[in-house]
Design an enzyme around this catalytic site. Structure first.
Site, PDB file in Angstrom:
ATOM      1  N   LYS A  21      25.873   3.522  -9.773  1.00  0.00           N
ATOM      2  CA  LYS A  21      27.245   3.019  -9.782  1.00  0.00           C
ATOM      3  C   LYS A  21      27.372   1.933 -11.181  1.00  0.00           C
ATOM      4  O   LYS A  21      28.356   2.163 -11.579  1.00  0.00           O
ATOM      5  CB  LYS A  21      27.149   2.113  -8.398  1.00  0.00           C
ATOM      6  CG  LYS A  21      28.431   1.222  -8.418  1.00  0.00           C
ATOM      7  CD  LYS A  21      28.525   0.756  -6.900  1.00  0.00           C
ATOM      8  CE  LYS A  21      27.924  -0.551  -6.575  1.00  0.00           C
ATOM      9  NZ  LYS A  21      28.459  -1.725  -7.434  1.00  0.00           N
ATOM     10  N   GLN A 169      26.976  -8.851 -14.950  1.00  0.00           N
ATOM     11  CA  GLN A 169      28.681  -8.792 -14.899  1.00  0.00           C
ATOM     12  C   GLN A 169      29.127  -9.735 -15.728  1.00  0.00           C
ATOM     13  O   GLN A 169      30.024  -9.437 -16.546  1.00  0.00           O
ATOM     14  CB  GLN A 169      29.138  -8.854 -13.432  1.00  0.00           C
ATOM     15  CG  GLN A 169      28.941  -7.872 -12.704  1.00  0.00           C
ATOM     16  CD  GLN A 169      29.440  -7.846 -11.035  1.00  0.00           C
ATOM     17  OE1 GLN A 169      29.880  -8.962 -10.630  1.00  0.00           O
ATOM     18  NE2 GLN A 169      28.976  -6.985 -10.287  1.00  0.00           N
ATOM     19  N   ASP A 317      20.253  -6.476  -5.659  1.00  0.00           N
ATOM     20  CA  ASP A 317      20.916  -5.602  -4.910  1.00  0.00           C
ATOM     21  C   ASP A 317      19.862  -5.202  -3.738  1.00  0.00           C
ATOM     22  O   ASP A 317      20.484  -4.377  -2.853  1.00  0.00           O
ATOM     23  CB  ASP A 317      21.664  -4.314  -5.610  1.00  0.00           C
ATOM     24  CG  ASP A 317      22.793  -4.934  -6.382  1.00  0.00           C
ATOM     25  OD1 ASP A 317      23.261  -6.207  -6.242  1.00  0.00           O
ATOM     26  OD2 ASP A 317      23.267  -4.436  -7.323  1.00  0.00           O
TER      27      ASP A 317
HETATM   28  C1  S3P Z   1      25.995  -5.413 -11.139  1.00  0.00           C
HETATM   29  C2  S3P Z   1      25.353  -6.387 -11.493  1.00  0.00           C
HETATM   30  C3  S3P Z   1      24.889  -7.198 -10.252  1.00  0.00           C
HETATM   31  C4  S3P Z   1      24.642  -6.628  -9.198  1.00  0.00           C
HETATM   32  C5  S3P Z   1      26.026  -5.593  -8.778  1.00  0.00           C
HETATM   33  C6  S3P Z   1      26.203  -4.725 -10.008  1.00  0.00           C
HETATM   34  C7  S3P Z   1      26.812  -4.666 -12.711  1.00  0.00           C
HETATM   35  O1  S3P Z   1      25.855  -8.350 -10.188  1.00  0.00           O
HETATM   36  O2  S3P Z   1      24.578  -7.311  -7.950  1.00  0.00           O
HETATM   37  O3  S3P Z   1      26.020  -4.795  -7.805  1.00  0.00           O
HETATM   38  O4  S3P Z   1      27.010  -3.506 -12.458  1.00  0.00           O
HETATM   39  O5  S3P Z   1      26.515  -5.441 -13.580  1.00  0.00           O
HETATM   40  P1  S3P Z   1      25.784  -9.849 -10.949  1.00  0.00           P
HETATM   41  O6  S3P Z   1      26.057  -9.482 -12.315  1.00  0.00           O
HETATM   42  O7  S3P Z   1      26.827 -10.742 -10.119  1.00  0.00           O
HETATM   43  O8  S3P Z   1      24.402 -10.231 -10.499  1.00  0.00           O
END
Ligand code: S3P
Length: 430
Positions: A21, A169, A317
């Site tokens: 994903k 993120q 996750d």
């Molecule tokens: C993700 C980062 C994580 C993760 C999310 C996907 C990403 O979140 O929990 O399912 O694709 O960068 P956070 O950056 O808020 O920790």
């Protein structure tokens, strides 16, 4: 839609892991900024990455879907995005909203990002603060804390930013804004989070210097090169089947094509340490990522453990499924330093504590995690997904080892990341 799941006798067979994903989001978003046409094979056709694809279309990017379900993104360069004529709906996807915010901070036009009931409750100050420091105007509800977000950027400048919490993120939003900024931008995080952004941007020709948990990006001298990528399998989706095969008696499952990027595989380290029976075979490289197949046999005996500190981002996750695994381990398992789990698609600490309690698990909520005393006898119950895909899947795996038939309410949310989840689960049952 509700799902009814009965105790499984055994799980046997092989599955191919669905595409990752996080990497699917990044491929379609970054390819939109490249100069030239990118081909994305094995894209994850699930609601979350589709939110990113549709958002990029609204920003004027020509994205073609071929008959064989490959995506061709006709990127026209870093400065080619246009003002959207409507608000951008990010659906349930925090990744879409936060990564796009970074890009939109570099655009002189006006845009608004919104999302579903869950996403509109998720904290955005963590991106509003650094993007504002760079000079963009980013405003949101409740004192700029919540979506919708309205963004008008343009001439932004590089910053050196220390992130208070590890988050891929947030890190990605800042690095993407850095592509449009004057001067260098650096970002440091307390623990290393997933590094797909760094890997992909580098492969497209961006100048990134990585020193431990600090990353520095320089403004682009040339345009980003197009991508030709086949998305590897998602470890976080494989995790539910790793757990299922470990917990259901007499099981043997081969999980193929799993991305084994070290920033994602914390659960495997923990499970091996707890005594699980996992072998990695056929290791190879694809799209700059390590890939392998996992052979899982039922665990004879698992022992409780302490999970804290820098491993947390490597399994963030996997918290819901880890709670289910810990319920079958002998002794106490404590998961802490994970308060950010309260700000995911649901409050995952509260959700797992409440629902596993209903199933007879000895689980207690901590401020920043949980404490679980095992092994527990799991009983079937009526449980709720909180419309959170990972809660629905974790409870479904718990149902496989529960006495009786479990009802999972609002289980269709698995479509966010893993539409094939229930089909694969049925296929492995004998
Ligand atoms: C993700 C980062 C994580 C993760 C999310 C996907 C990403 O979140 O929990 O399912 O694709 O960068 P956070 O950056 O808020 O920790």
């Amino acid at each position: 839609m509700d799902r009814f799941i009965k105790k499984a006798k055994q799980l046997r067979g092989q599955i191919v892991t669905p595409p990752d994903k996080s990497i699917s989001h990044r491929a379609v978003i970054f390819a939109s900024l490249a100069n030239g046409s990118s081909v994305i094979k094995n894209f994850l056709w699930a609601k979350d990455p589709l939110s990113s694809l549709n958002s990029m279309r609204l920003l004027g990017v020509d994205i073609e879907i071929t008959e064989t379900k490959e995506i061709v993104v006709h990127g026209k360069g870093l400065k080619s995005l246009i003002e959207p004529d409507n608000v951008i709906d990010c659906g349930n996807s925090g990744t879409t909203m936060r990564l796009l915010s970074g890009i939109l901070a570099g655009q002189s036009f006006f845009s608004v990002l919104t999302g579903d009931d869950s996403l509109r409750q998720r904290p955005m100050k963590r991106i509003v603060t650094p993007l504002s420091l760079m000079g963009a105007t980013v405003i949101g509800r409740d004192g700029n804390r919540l979506p919708p977000l309205a963004i008008k950027g343009g001439s932004i400048k590089g910053i050196d930013y220390d992130m208070p919490i590890a988050s891929a993120q947030v890190k990605s939003a800042i690095l993407l804004a850095g592509l449009f900024a004057q001067g260098k931008t650096s970002v440091s995080e307390p623990y290393k989070s997933r590094d797909h952004t760094e890997k992909m941007l580098k492969s497209m020709g961006a100048e990134l210097e990585i020193d431990g948990n600090r990353i520095e990006i320089s403004p682009l001298r040339e345009e980003l090169k197009s991508l030709d990528i086949s998305i590897p399998g998602d470890f976080s989706s494989a995790a539910f089947f790793i757990a299922a095969a470990s917990l259901v008696k007499d099981s043997e499952v081969l999980i193929k094509d799993v991305c084994l990027n070290n920033t994602r595989t914390g659960l495997m380290d923990v499970l091996i340490n707890m005594g699980a029976n996992i072998s990695v075979i056929n290791k190879r490289e694809q799209a700059g990522e390590l890939l392998g197949d996992l052979l899982i046999r039922s665990s004879e005996k698992l022992k409780g453990t302490l999970i804290e500190g820098n491993i947390i981002p490597r399994l963030i996750d996997e918290f819901p499924i880890l709670c289910v695994i810990a319920s079958q381990a002998e002794g106490v398992t404590v998961i802490k330093d994970a308060k950010d789990l309260r700000a995911k698609e649901s409050d995952r600490i509260k959700a797992m504590t409440t629902e596993l309690n209903k199933m007879g698990v000895d689980i207690h909520e901590l401020d920043d995690g949980v404490e679980i005393k095992g092994p527990c006898k799991i009983k079937a119950a009526e449980v709720y997904s909180y419309k959170d895909h990972r809660i629905a899947m974790a409870l479904s795996i718990a149902a496989l080892i529960a006495d009786g038939e479990t009802k999972i309410k609002d289980a269709e949310c698995v479509d966010i990341s893993f539409p094939e989840f229930y089909n694969l689960l049925e296929m492995l049952q004998h």
